[in-house]
Scaffold this active site. Structure first.
Site, mmCIF file in Angstrom:
data_model
loop_
_atom_site.group_PDB
_atom_site.id
_atom_site.type_symbol
_atom_site.label_atom_id
_atom_site.label_comp_id
_atom_site.label_asym_id
_atom_site.label_seq_id
_atom_site.Cartn_x
_atom_site.Cartn_y
_atom_site.Cartn_z
ATOM 1 N N HIS A 1 0.618 7.761 3.758
ATOM 2 C CA HIS A 1 -0.657 7.076 3.983
ATOM 3 C C HIS A 1 -0.934 6.791 5.452
ATOM 4 C CE1 HIS A 1 -3.364 3.587 4.412
ATOM 5 N NE2 HIS A 1 -4.041 4.219 3.475
ATOM 6 N N HIS B 1 -3.930 6.541 -7.281
ATOM 7 C CA HIS B 1 -3.973 6.217 -5.858
ATOM 8 C C HIS B 1 -2.554 6.225 -5.268
ATOM 9 C CE1 HIS B 1 -4.385 3.148 -2.513
ATOM 10 N NE2 HIS B 1 -5.310 4.035 -2.186
HETATM 11 O O1 G3P Z 1 -8.908 7.389 -0.262
HETATM 12 C C1 G3P Z 1 -9.287 6.383 -1.145
HETATM 13 C C2 G3P Z 1 -8.484 5.223 -0.782
HETATM 14 O O2 G3P Z 1 -7.158 5.658 -0.814
HETATM 15 C C3 G3P Z 1 -8.870 4.772 0.580
HETATM 16 O O3 G3P Z 1 -8.054 3.847 1.054
HETATM 17 O O4 G3P Z 1 -6.515 3.284 2.811
HETATM 18 O O5 G3P Z 1 -5.668 3.712 0.525
HETATM 19 O O6 G3P Z 1 -6.418 5.576 1.941
HETATM 20 P P1 G3P Z 1 -6.596 4.140 1.612
HETATM 21 CA CA CA Z 2 -6.515 7.509 0.610
#
Ligand code: G3P
Ligand code: CA
Length: 353
Positions: free
Chosen positions: A83, A41
């Protein structure tokens, strides 16, 4: 908002939650242990500033199966990996470009050229309180140290594909189209631009190692019905699920079946699968994974973290949480800031360690 509208949204939410946690049987596992994946992530973001190239290389070296890219567009229509649609949380934009914020005090990537953004320094995420910067995850990589930069989607794909060549592995990419409606309102077709770059780099078939993700259902449909056919390629699409009342329908049996007309996977917030208020040792598992598997969808929940305060009360360890999600709830993969821990867990579980 009208009272009837509030009631409708509340009712939909209650229906979704009762279907998920009460009335219907719990999910059953579909994938075999060997099929389960680890998605890094924002890279190995538990160890290095999120979405920096070093964080991506570290995630690769840790054995992640897929590496995530959140994608945003610049003023000159370039695709960057970051992000937020604003630059404030993870860069020094406020100091470098005074007077360039919008009325809300934020600096939007769409208002800056790629060259301007490449000149910024990237750091661990922070907020500003009483004029002081406060690191959001204080135990992570120290804020405003060393040197990290923003990079483009193409540069990150070249990193992953280059490592695939030099190591002989086949690690995938997992780009998210960030706030597509916002971009369209700014006159920028982010979804179409992302798909073009993917095609340019050879991602053209569902068997290629890529998932394209978005929170916005309208964008998912547009990708499936318009953009991919126009470009002449087929890719795996993932519908992300957040906790918003307006999206509660996505957690219902009918909602999942509707999503499955367009998507290949679901990316829910993890408490939609295991009730965050479960008693210790007795996870309450929802029907969502079962709905998804019954409709041929993979399930990749987010976000698995082990920073202080991030572990749910119903588990004692990160690995116990992974055991519940991978092998009791039956998810096919997880998004985690700590890919080494999930990789080692799966290897240990399969007897490889
Ligand atoms: O895309 C999966 C996860 O990353 C969603 O949350 O806010 O970290 O993009 P975010
Ligand atoms: Ca994401």
């Amino acid at each position: 908002m009208q009272a009837s509208s509030v009631l409708k949204r509340f009712t939909l939410g209650v229906i979704a939650m009762s279907q998920l946690f009460g009335v219907l049987p719990p999910a059953t596992a579909q994938a075999q242990p060997g099929d389960k994946i680890v998605v890094a992530h924002r890279g190995a973001s538990g160890y290095l500033p999120e979405h920096s190239l070093p964080a991506k290389a570290m995630a690769y070296a840790m054995g992640a199966d897929y590496i995530e890219q959140d994608v945003v567009m610049t003023r000159d229509d370039q695709l960057i990996v970051i992000h937020d649609i604003t630059l404030d949380r993870t860069t020094d934009v406020a100091q470098r470009f005074p007077g360039r914020a919008r009325e809300d005090g934020k600096h939007y990537a769409v208002d800056f050229t790629l060259d301007e953004i490449l000149s910024l320094r990237v750091t661990e995420g922070f907020t500003v309180e009483d004029g002081q910067k406060r690191q959001l995850y204080p135990e992570r990589f120290p804020m405003e140290t060393s040197i990290f930069r923003v990079h483009t989607l193409a540069q990150e794909i070249e990193l992953v594909q280059g490592l695939n060549r030099s190591t002989g592995r086949n690690v995938g990419i997992y780009p998210e189209i960030k706030s597509p409606a916002f971009h369209l309102a700014e006159g920028k077709d982010l979804g179409r631009a992302v798909i073009k770059v993917l095609k340019d780099y050879g991602y053209t078939r569902k068997s290629d190692r890529v998932f394209v993700q978005t929170f916005e259902f309208d964008e998912l449909k547009r990708l499936h019905d318009e953009i991919l056919p126009e470009v002449g390629i087929r890719l795996n699409l993932v519908q992300l699920l957040d906790g918003g009342d307006e999206n509660a329908w996505m957690q219902t049996q009918a909602g999942v079946a509707e999503i499955a007309r367009y998507a290949d996977g679901l990316g829910p917030e993890k408490s939609m699968i295991v009730d965050r208020h479960s008693p210790a040792g007795s996870p309450r598992i929802s029907a969502l994974v079962g709905y998804a598997h019954a409709n041929g969808l993979q399930v990749h929940p987010y976000t698995f973290r082990l920073d202080p305060g991030q572990l749910p009360d119903y588990v004692d360890s990160f690995e116990q949480m992974l055991e519940i999600f991978y092998f009791q709830a039956g998810v096919d993969g997880v998004f985690t800031d700590f890919p080494d821990r999930a990789v080692n867990f799966l290897r240990s579980r399969s007897g490889a360690l």
